[in-house]
Design a protein around this motif. Structure first.
Motif, PDB file in Angstrom:
ATOM      1  N   UNK A 100      41.605  28.679  37.136  1.00 59.04           N
ATOM      2  CA  UNK A 100      43.043  28.562  36.771  1.00 59.04           C
ATOM      3  C   UNK A 100      43.905  29.852  36.850  1.00 59.04           C
ATOM      4  N   UNK A 101      43.133  31.069  36.693  1.00 63.35           N
ATOM      5  CA  UNK A 101      44.000  32.243  36.952  1.00 63.35           C
ATOM      6  C   UNK A 101      44.496  32.433  38.199  1.00 63.35           C
ATOM      7  N   UNK A 102      43.561  32.726  39.115  1.00 61.38           N
ATOM      8  CA  UNK A 102      43.931  33.167  40.432  1.00 61.38           C
ATOM      9  C   UNK A 102      44.731  31.879  40.930  1.00 61.38           C
ATOM     10  N   UNK A 103      44.825  30.588  40.665  1.00 61.20           N
ATOM     11  CA  UNK A 103      45.411  29.492  41.045  1.00 61.20           C
ATOM     12  C   UNK A 103      46.722  29.600  40.962  1.00 61.20           C
ATOM     13  N   UNK A 167      37.148  37.336  33.753  1.00 62.52           N
ATOM     14  CA  UNK A 167      37.646  38.738  34.591  1.00 62.52           C
ATOM     15  C   UNK A 167      37.394  38.728  35.949  1.00 62.52           C
ATOM     16  N   UNK A 168      36.367  38.252  36.239  1.00 68.61           N
ATOM     17  CA  UNK A 168      36.057  38.432  37.833  1.00 68.61           C
ATOM     18  C   UNK A 168      37.220  37.785  38.568  1.00 68.61           C
ATOM     19  N   UNK A 169      37.440  36.704  37.952  1.00 70.21           N
ATOM     20  CA  UNK A 169      38.407  35.651  38.589  1.00 70.21           C
ATOM     21  C   UNK A 169      39.852  36.257  38.574  1.00 70.21           C
ATOM     22  N   UNK A 174      42.351  37.482  41.405  1.00 71.09           N
ATOM     23  CA  UNK A 174      43.734  37.145  41.392  1.00 71.09           C
ATOM     24  C   UNK A 174      44.421  38.237  41.185  1.00 71.09           C
ATOM     25  N   UNK A 175      44.772  38.938  40.410  1.00 74.10           N
ATOM     26  CA  UNK A 175      45.853  39.974  40.164  1.00 74.10           C
ATOM     27  C   UNK A 175      45.372  41.093  41.331  1.00 74.10           C
ATOM     28  N   UNK A 176      44.159  41.630  41.165  1.00 71.02           N
ATOM     29  CA  UNK A 176      43.961  42.828  42.259  1.00 71.02           C
ATOM     30  C   UNK A 176      44.218  42.361  43.898  1.00 71.02           C
ATOM     31  N   UNK A 177      43.891  41.363  44.244  1.00 69.52           N
ATOM     32  CA  UNK A 177      43.998  40.840  45.565  1.00 69.52           C
ATOM     33  C   UNK A 177      45.726  40.668  45.690  1.00 69.52           C
ATOM     34  N   UNK A 178      46.296  39.818  44.618  1.00 65.52           N
ATOM     35  CA  UNK A 178      47.569  39.271  44.905  1.00 65.52           C
ATOM     36  C   UNK A 178      48.579  40.638  44.795  1.00 65.52           C
ATOM     37  N   UNK A 179      48.393  41.672  44.019  1.00 63.78           N
ATOM     38  CA  UNK A 179      49.156  42.758  43.866  1.00 63.78           C
ATOM     39  C   UNK A 179      49.080  43.619  45.264  1.00 63.78           C
ATOM     40  N   UNK A 260      43.297  41.125  55.542  1.00 63.54           N
ATOM     41  CA  UNK A 260      43.368  42.332  56.143  1.00 63.54           C
ATOM     42  C   UNK A 260      43.416  43.410  55.046  1.00 63.54           C
ATOM     43  N   UNK A 261      43.024  43.096  53.820  1.00 68.67           N
ATOM     44  CA  UNK A 261      43.021  44.092  52.672  1.00 68.67           C
ATOM     45  C   UNK A 261      41.892  44.449  51.853  1.00 68.67           C
ATOM     46  N   UNK A 262      41.786  45.950  51.530  1.00 70.90           N
ATOM     47  CA  UNK A 262      40.576  46.193  50.969  1.00 70.90           C
ATOM     48  C   UNK A 262      40.342  45.598  49.628  1.00 70.90           C
ATOM     49  N   UNK A 263      41.447  45.149  49.080  1.00 70.69           N
ATOM     50  CA  UNK A 263      41.204  44.379  47.590  1.00 70.69           C
ATOM     51  C   UNK A 263      40.411  43.073  47.887  1.00 70.69           C
ATOM     52  N   UNK A 264      40.887  42.399  49.077  1.00 68.69           N
ATOM     53  CA  UNK A 264      40.227  41.297  49.393  1.00 68.69           C
ATOM     54  C   UNK A 264      38.868  41.478  49.772  1.00 68.69           C
ATOM     55  N   UNK A 265      38.677  42.651  50.635  1.00 72.88           N
ATOM     56  CA  UNK A 265      37.213  42.772  50.986  1.00 72.88           C
ATOM     57  C   UNK A 265      36.338  43.276  49.667  1.00 72.88           C
ATOM     58  N   UNK A 266      36.848  43.985  48.636  1.00 75.29           N
ATOM     59  CA  UNK A 266      36.155  43.932  47.813  1.00 75.29           C
ATOM     60  C   UNK A 266      35.669  42.935  46.953  1.00 75.29           C
ATOM     61  N   UNK A 267      36.478  41.991  46.671  1.00 78.78           N
ATOM     62  CA  UNK A 267      36.048  40.750  46.092  1.00 78.78           C
ATOM     63  C   UNK A 267      34.977  40.023  47.046  1.00 78.78           C
TER      64      UNK A 267
END
Length: 306
Positions: A100-103, A167-169, A174-179, A260-267
């Motif tokens: 629900x968080x990232x959604x 916390x993982x999601x 969620x927040x780290x990728x979105x920001x 093409x984001x490092x945050x997405x790559x980290x996840x």
């Protein structure tokens, strides 16, 4: 047919269980699920909080309808240790809360961009739109599968774990990728490369549909409310032990190529690494549980790699 009842000696392990009896009776041909229910009723706590182990060797006594007490090796006057696992929460509830968080977070960041970032244009870029659609669809699919597809072998997990799992999601997915991806300075704010974008969409679609198909295959191995296991067969299972993880990885690579984001790559790195560990564990379990009936796989998750 049930045989003569036998007496088992009950001893606590860990925290005190006030009403735990000193002994109980059961049938050797009865299921271990019945034994769990009996001890839970006598102790006055939820059966999902209990973990039983044999006093002779410390091995786990499973809570299963298709597993007899005799099969565990318990006999009359055998010692059974009972552990209170503490407050529990249903796995289905855990999954719903996790996803629900990232959604919610990704659409919020997407639509609130002009208020969250300085100099953000009124209209998002195509890649920001595509990333938001992919991520929202991915987690909406996860919620759909949680409610309508998955059948869980374990009913509950320790309630305290909900914070770690979420916390993982919520934070990483969620927040780290979105920001980062909805920022006006992000790579997603630049014009898209059609070849990479089409590849990203193709990987995402194949990954999501393949993952959904695998989950339906796994669902059909277990009856409603049952905990029995079977050997899965179908799309991807001839290649790897866990094609659901393989297709999940493909879908996330597609999302990464779009953002093409490092945050997405980290996840992706963290998620794929965790799924790889789960896949190896499942391959070992299949080999131990089914023996020669199971066609051993060389690769647990990714053909030619892992």
């Amino acid at each position: 047919m049930a045989s003569k009842p036998v007496k088992l000696v009950i001893k606590p392990r860990g925290r005190t269980i006030k009403k735990l009896p000193d002994e109980t009776t059961t049938y050797l041909q009865g299921s271990t699920a019945d034994l769990y229910q009996r001890i839970a009723a006598e102790s006055g706590i939820s059966v999902h909080r209990l973990r039983l182990t044999k006093g002779s060797d410390g091995s786990h006594v499973p809570n299963a309808k298709d597993f007899t007490v005799e099969r565990t090796g318990l006999r009359s006057d055998s010692v059974v240790y009972v552990k209170d696992l503490g407050p529990q929460i249903a796995w289905r509830t855990v999954f719903i809360i996790e996803y629900l968080g990232p959604l919610l977070i990704h659409p919020l960041f997407y639509f609130l961009r002009p208020y969250l970032y300085k100099h953000a244009p009124a209209e998002p870029s195509y890649l920001q739109f595509l990333s938001c659609v992919m991520l929202t669809l991915h987690f909406a699919k996860r919620e759909f599968e949680t409610v309508f597809v998955h059948r869980f072998s374990s009913a509950t997990m320790p309630a305290r774990n909900i914070f770690k799992n979420s916390a993982h999601y919520w934070a990483l997915g969620g927040a780290n990728i979105a920001y980062w991806i909805y920022s006006p300075t992000a790579p997603t704010a630049a014009p898209s490369n059609p070849l990479i974008t089409y590849l990203a969409i193709a990987l995402f679609v194949v990954g999501e549909l393949g993952n959904l198909n695998t989950h339906y295959v796994l669902r059909n191995l277990r009856s409603t409310g049952g905990t029995e296991r079977g050997i899965p067969r179908g799309l991807g299972f001839d290649l790897v032990t866990c094609p659901n993880y393989m297709f999940e990885a493909l879908a996330w690579i597609g999302i990464w190529l779009a953002s093409w984001s490092l945050s997405t790559g980290l996840f992706v790195v963290v998620a794929v690494g965790q799924m790889a560990l789960w896949a190896k564990k499942k391959e070992r379990r299949y080999r131990n549980e089914f023996g020669d009936k199971y066609q051993k796989k060389r690769f647990a998750m990714l053909p030619g790699l892992f």
